[in-house]
Design an enzyme around this catalytic site. Structure first.
Site, PDB file in Angstrom:
ATOM      1  N   GLU A   1       0.860  -1.207   0.000  1.00 10.20           N
ATOM      2  CA  GLU A   1       0.000   0.000   0.000  1.00 10.20           C
ATOM      3  C   GLU A   1       0.882   1.238   0.000  1.00 10.20           C
ATOM      4  OE1 GLU A   1      -2.070  -0.969   3.760  1.00 10.20           O
ATOM      5  OE2 GLU A   1      -3.751  -1.640   2.530  1.00 10.20           O
TER       6      GLU A   1
ATOM      7  N   CYS B   1     -10.210  -0.042   7.774  1.00  7.37           N
ATOM      8  CA  CYS B   1      -9.645   1.207   8.265  1.00  7.37           C
ATOM      9  C   CYS B   1     -10.299   2.416   7.606  1.00  7.37           C
ATOM     10  CB  CYS B   1      -8.142   1.232   8.014  1.00  7.37           C
ATOM     11  SG  CYS B   1      -7.667   0.849   6.324  1.00  7.37           S
TER      12      CYS B   1
END
Lengths: 644, 644
Positions: free
Chosen positions: A318, A414
Site C-alpha cells: 500500500e 480502516c
C-alpha cells in the site's frame, strides 16, 4: 506565533454538499458502522471489534477475531460519533458511546495497558513486536478518540482512560536503560500524543512524541533488536518471512527522518508520521523537523501525488512507488492515505501559513476522500484508481486490489471510519487560527465561532463560484481574515461590504485586516472555468493526455454516459465545455459536456492491422466529478483522456 | 494426406542471421548451459540438474536441489545437442552427451520410472500429485530428447530408455480400474508421445497421448481425486494453499477440451497441450480435436497475442489474461511460451496447410524467440515486455517479473535450453512436406533434402527482400513447391527460371507445381516496405499508438538511440522511413530512421499544470529490431509510439 485549534463545539456545517455528507455520516454511516462493528450486517465481512473488547474485559467468552489493529476501528468510530454529536445531539447515540467507553475502561489493564489482541491472545508478548503489531498505532487512535470525546462532550472518562494508557506507554518507552527504545511500525501515536498534550498540557506526552520521532531509524535498528529478542519470529508473512521487519523503508524507519528525502513506504504511515512531526515542529519551534516536513511534503506533492489527491501508487505494501511513477489503472491511492494527507496538510498550514498546503488538502477532500464513500453512505472504496476497465479486472491479477464498485465493508476496515471522522471534524480543516488571523482554507458553508469572531460562510461550493462570509460577531479590535486563493483560480475577485479591497497577499492568502463589525460581509468570486490539466513531462502514464478540472473537482468519463471503450475517445484541444445539471444519483452536481471524437480503426477481426486509416466519429462527451463515479453500477471509468 | 517430418540430418542452415544464431548455440550456448547444469558458473543461480541424476543413480551422495522439474533442463539440453551435432559433428560433445545418457540410464528405476526429484526425495509419492509435480512433463521432455537423439545420431540408447519410461507410464495410466485415470498438470507428454509413436510406430503411445488429452477436465476431477488420496496436501503455495489444484483453468483442465473456447491459464501449458492435440487430430483424423485447435488458436491469435508473438499477458501464473488485455509494461510473454507457440503453429500448418499459422510462427521466431537470447548467447530473457522504464522497475512491484537486461541464468531455467533446442531444429519449421508438396514456411537460408527434392534457399532474410530457391535435385515427376506469401507483404512477386509464373494460390501459399530439374531457380521478391501497425479498437493499451514493422520484424525505440523519456516522442502519420545499417552490437541489422517530434509541456516543477501549450521539438527517431533490444546496456524501450 500561536495557533488555536478550532473548537468544533462552535462550528456548524450548513454546506449543501458537505452538510449532506455530514448528515449521511450521522444518519447512515455511524449506525451502519456500529452494526458492522457488532457483526450485524449479514453480507459484510465480519468485524468482531466490539466483541474483542468484551472478551478482553472478561464480559464474554471467546477469542479475538480480526486484524491485530481491529481496536482502532472502534476508536475511529468513537471519534466520528464525538464530532457528530457536536453537530446534532443524539442522546441514544451518546449513551451507546458511553457504554462503549465503559467497555473500553473495563478492557484496560490495571497498569494502564489497553489492546484487546494482546490482552486476549498473548498478554506475555506485549510491546515485543512494535515493527509489526500496531499496539502503539491502536493506542494513538484511542488517544485521538479520547481527545475528541472530551472536546465534543466535555466528558473526561475516555480522556482519563487514554491518559492512563499514555502514562503506561511513557513508563515503558524512553531513553532510560530500563525502558524500551522502540517506536511504532505504524505511526499514529506521535500525532495523537501531541494532541493529548494540547488538551492536558502534560509535557511528558509531548516529550514522548518527540522520543518516538527522534528514535526512528536509529542504529542499531530497534526492529532488529526486538526481532532478536523474539528469536526472529514475525507476524506478517504477506511478502515473505519478516518482510515488514526487513523492509524498513516500508515504515519510514530506514533512516532517521532528518536524513530522509523522499516519500516512501506505506502511504498512510508516511502521512500520519509527518502530521505528528509537523505538529511537533511547530510546538517545539524545531527547525530541523520543519525542514524535514517541507522537504518530504515537496517530494510527495511534486513527484508522487495523483491529480485526485491520492497517494501510494502501488498495491504492494500500500505504498509509494518512486518519482513520477503514477499508473492510473493499477493505482492504490488508499482512501485512508488521503485522509492522512489532509491531516498532514492541516498541520503544515498551521506551521507555515501557506495556501499551497490547503490546495492539496482541498484536492484530497473533494476528490479521493469524498470518492471513498458512496452517495448512499453504505459502500466504500479502499482503493481509488483513476482508470477502470471492469471486464479485465478479474482476469489480470495486477488489478487484484481494484474494485469496480464500492464495497459494503472490509476485513481491514480502516477506511470507512476514517472518512467518517474526517467528515465530522471538517471545522478543523476549514479554518486555521494563527495569532489574530483566521485563514479560510476551505469554502465549506458553516457558522463558526473563532475566538472572538463568529463567521457565517454561505455558498454552494464547489458547484457555484460565489462565496459570502458574513461576520456575525467581532471584537472592537482589528482581526485578519485571510481568504485562500485556490491554485486553480487565476482571476478571483472579492469585496468587503461591496467595496473592492485588495488586501495583503501573503503566501497565497489575501489577508483582509480591519476592525470588523457584525453584519460586515465579504464576498468572494472564484470563477470556475473548466481547466485542462496536463502532467509533468516525466509523468509517462499521462503523456498525450489531458484531465478536466472545474474548481477543485477532477472530472472523469464514465461508461454510463459515454459508452464502452473509453480509450477510443478524444477530447480535441479546441473543444469548449458546457455545463449540465446532474440527475438521479448525480443530482446537485455540475456535469460537463464537450465535443469529442471517437477515434477507432475500422472494425477488423485481426488483432493488428497494417496502414489502416482511422474512422473518426463526432461524439458528445459527458464528464462527471470523479468523486461520484461508480454510483450508477459497474462500468469503465477514466480520468485522463487523449487530446489528439 | 501424408505429412513427412523433415529429416534434420539432411538440413543445413546457412542463413546469415539464423546461421549465426545456430553457431552461437553450438559455440556458446551449449557449452555455457552445460557448465550451468553442472554449477560451474559462479555468478549464476545454481542448477544442480546433473548432480540430481548422479544422486538418483546412486553415483553421488547428497540431496536433490532445484525445481521439481529440474530434469527437463537436461532433456532440453540433450535435444539441443542432438540437433546441433547434425549441423556440425563434435565428437567431444557427442561423448559428453553419451555420458549424460548413460547417467540417465543409471538413474532409471527397474520398472522404467525416471524422475530424479521423486527418486531422491520421495519415491513412495510417485504419480500421486500429477496436478502439481511435473513427472509427466519431465517424462515428455526426456521422450522428446530420445526422439531427437535417435533422429540426429541414429543411436538408440536414449530412445530405449524413454520407451521403457513410456511403457511404464502406459502401464500406470489408462482407463482400466487398476490404472490411474490422471493426466499431467503441465502438458508436454502428449506431444512427446505422438512424436515417439511416429518414430517407433508403437500404437500404444498414440493411444496413451489420446487418453491424456481426452481425460482432461473429466468429472469428478482427477486433481481432486488425487488430492483427497493425499489427504489434501499440496506442493506449490505460491498463490495460496493448493491454488494450482483449485485453479483448474490454470492448467487448462477446468473443462474437457472440446468445451473450451478461450486460451486460458499458463501460456506454456496451453501451447504445449495444443501442439499435441493438433498432432493427434491429424494422425487420428479427429475432426473434433481439429476444431478445438482451430477455435482455441483463433481466440489466442485474434485476442490475446502480442504483436511480438508473445503470449501470456500477466506474471501471475505466467498466464493469459482475457480478450484484448495486453498491457505493454507488465507483460509476461515468456520466451518458452513463444517456443511452444511455434510448436503449435508448426502442427497447425501440417494439419491445415494454411499460411496464417506460419505468419504467427514467423512473428514468434523473429521477435520473441530471438529476443529471448542476447547476441552474446549468454544472457536470456524469461519475460519479454514491450515497454520498459528501468528507473521505476525496482520501485513498483507490478514490474517484479520484468528485467531491463537479459540475465545469465535462472533458478527456473526453462527458457534458455528451450530457445536452444528450437534454434537447432529450425528445419522442422522452415518446411512442411504434405504429400508431394513442400510448403516453404520460413525464408531461412538452408540446403535441405526433402524426400526426392533437394532445395537450396539463398537470401539474407529478413534484412533483404530477395530469396532464391535453387533446386539441387529433383525426381522425374511433378512436385509442388509452395511459397508462403507473408501477411505483411502485399506485393510479392516471383519467377521460375526468370519467367513469371502465377502458380496456384491456396490458403496463403503460391503453389508452383511442375517437374523440377536440378538447376531450376525460383526467385521470390518480398518488398519490405516499412509498415505502420495499429491495434484492434478493443486493444486499449495501444489506443492512439502505432508500431513499426519491416518484414516480420517488429521495431522499437530504445533510449540508447533516442534519449530518455520515450513517452514524449511521437511518430507523426506522414513521417517517411529511411534505412540505416546497424553498428556494433547491431551490426548486420537494418535500423529505421524517421522524423519525429518530442512533445512535452514546458518544464515546470509542479506535477500538474493548467492550460499549458506543449513544446514540440523535431527529432530524428531511430527504431531498431525489437528482438535486439537491451544489447547495449540498460535503458528505456518501447514498441508502441504515439502518432499524434
Amino acid at each position: 506565533m500561536q495557533v488555536h485549534e478550532v473548537n468544533l463545539q462552535g462550528c456548524v456545517i450548513d454546506d449543501p454538499l458537505l452538510g449532506q455528507y455530514q448528515a449521511l455520516v450521522r444518519d447512515v454511516v455511524i449506525p451502519y458502522q456500529w452494526a458492522a462493528l457488532n457483526d450485524q450486517i449479514p453480507e459484510a465481512e465480519p468485524s468482531h471489534a466490539i466483541d474483542n473488547f468484551r472478551i478482553a474485559a472478561g464480559q464474554k467468552e471467546g477469542t479475538f477475531y480480526g486484524m491485530v489493529f481491529q481496536d482502532s476501528d472502534v476508536a475511529k468510530w468513537l471519534e466520528a460519533v464525538a464530532w457528530s454529536l457536536v453537530q446534532q445531539p443524539d442522546p441514544g447515540l451518546e449513551k451507546t458511546a458511553d457504554e462503549v467507553i465503559a467497555l473500553i475502561a473495563a478492557a484496560q489493564q490495571a497498569d494502564g495497558y489497553l489492546n484487546t489482541w494482546f490482552t486476549v491472545k498473548a498478554p506475555e508478548q506485549r510491546w515485543s513486536n512494535l515493527a509489526e503489531c500496531h499496539e502503539l498505532y491502536c493506542a494513538g487512535h484511542l488517544i485521538e478518540a479520547g481527545v475528541a470525546w472530551f472536546g465534543a462532550t466535555g466528558k473526561r472518562q475516555l480522556l482519563e482512560i487514554v491518559c492512563k494508557l499514555a502514562d503506561h506507554i511513557d513508563q515503558m518507552f524512553g531513553p532510560e536503560p530500563d525502558q524500551l527504545q522502540g517506536y511504532p511500525g505504524h505511526p499514529e501515536i506521535e500525532l495523537a500524543l501531541v494532541r493529548l498534550y494540547e488538551v492536558t498540557q502534560e509535557q511528558r506526552y509531548l516529550q514522548l512524541a518527540r522520543f518516538f520521532v527522534e528514535q526512528r531509524g536509529a542504529q542499531p535498528h530497534y526492529y532488529d533488536i526486538e526481532s532478536d529478542r523474539r528469536g526472529g519470529s514475525y507476524f506478517w508473512p504477506v511478502h515473505g518471512p519478516a518482510w515488514m521487519i526487513k523492509d524498513k523503508a516500508y515504515s519510514q524507519a530506514h533512516l532517521p527522518l532528518a536524513q530522509q528525502n523522499t516519500a516512501t513506504g506505506h502511504a498512510v504511515r508516511f502521512v500520519y508520521l509527518l502530521a505528528g512531526v509537523a505538529h511537533l515542529a511547530r510546538l517545539c519551534g524545531d527547525e530541523e523537523k520543519r525542514q524535514t516536513c517541507v522537504r518530504l511534503w515537496q517530494n510527495m506533492v511534486e513527484r508522487q501525488l495523483y491529480i485526485t489527491g491520492g497517494i501510494g501508487a502501488q498495491s504492494h505494501g500500500e505504498s509509494f512507488s518512486t518519482d513520477y511513477d503514477l499508473p492510473n489503472d493499477t493505482a492504490y491511492a488508499e482512501s485512508c492515505a488521503s485522509v492522512g494527507l489532509m491531516m498532514f496538510a492541516r498541520r503544515m498550514i498551521e506551521l507555515e501559513g501557506e495556501s499551497h498546503y490547503a490546495d492539496v488538502m482541498e484536492k484530497a477532500l473533494y476528490n479521493t476522500v469524498l470518492g471513498g464513500m458512496a452517495l448512499d453512505g453504505k459502500h466504500y472504496f479502499y482503493v481509488n484508481p483513476l482508470e477502470v476497465h471492469p471486464a479485465t479486472l478479474a482476469s489480470n491479477h495486477i488489478h487484484d486490489h481494484v474494485k469496480p464498485v464500492r464495497q459494503r465493508w472490509f476485513g481491514c476496515a480502516c477506511c470507512p471510519p476514517n472518512i467518517a471522522r474526517l467528515l465530522t471534524s471538517l471545522g478543523h480543516y476549514i479554518y486555521t487560527r494563527r495569532d489574530d488571523v483566521v485563514l479560510v482554507n476551505l469554502y465549506v458553508g458553516n457558522v463558526t465561532t473563532l475566538g472572538d469572531l463568529r463567521l457565517h460562510l454561505h455558498g454552494n461550493y464547489p458547484q457555484q463560484e460565489n462565496i459570502r462570509i458574513v461576520i456575525e460577531a467581532a471584537p472592537d479590535a482589528p482581526r485578519g481574515i485571510a481568504l485562500r486563493i485556490p491554485d486553480w483560480c487565476s482571476n478571483a475577485t472579492w469585496t468587503v461590504n461591496g467595496d473592492e479591497l485588495s488586501g495583503e497577499h501573503i503566501k497565497g492568502y489575501v489577508h483582509l485586516r480591519r476592525v470588523w463589525r457584525a453584519g460586515d460581509e465579504i464576498s468572494l468570486h472564484l470563477p470556475m472555468a473548466v481547466r485542462r490539466v496536463y502532467g509533468h513531462p516525466q509523468l509517462r502514464h499521462v503523456a498525450g493526455k489531458v484531465a478536466v478540472q472545474r474548481g477543485p473537482l477532477v472530472y472523469c468519463l464514465e461508461q454510463a454516459d459515454n459508452g464502452p471503450a473509453l480509450h477510443n475517445l478524444r477530447l480535441p484541444p479546441d473543444s469548449v465545455f458546457g455545463q449540465l445539471a446532474g440527475e438521479g444519483a448525480l443530482a446537485g452536481l455540475v456535469l460537463l459536456q464537450a465535443k469529442g471524437l471517437k477515434h477507432a480503426r475500422p472494425s477488423h477481426t485481426a488483432l493488428y492491422a497494417y496502414d489502416t486509416t482511422p474512422q473518426t466519429t463526432p461524439v458528445s462527451l459527458i464528464f462527471i466529478p470523479w468523486f461520484a463515479w461508480a454510483n450508477r453500477g459497474e462500468g469503465e471509468m477514466c480520468v485522463w483522456v487523449r487530446e489528439h
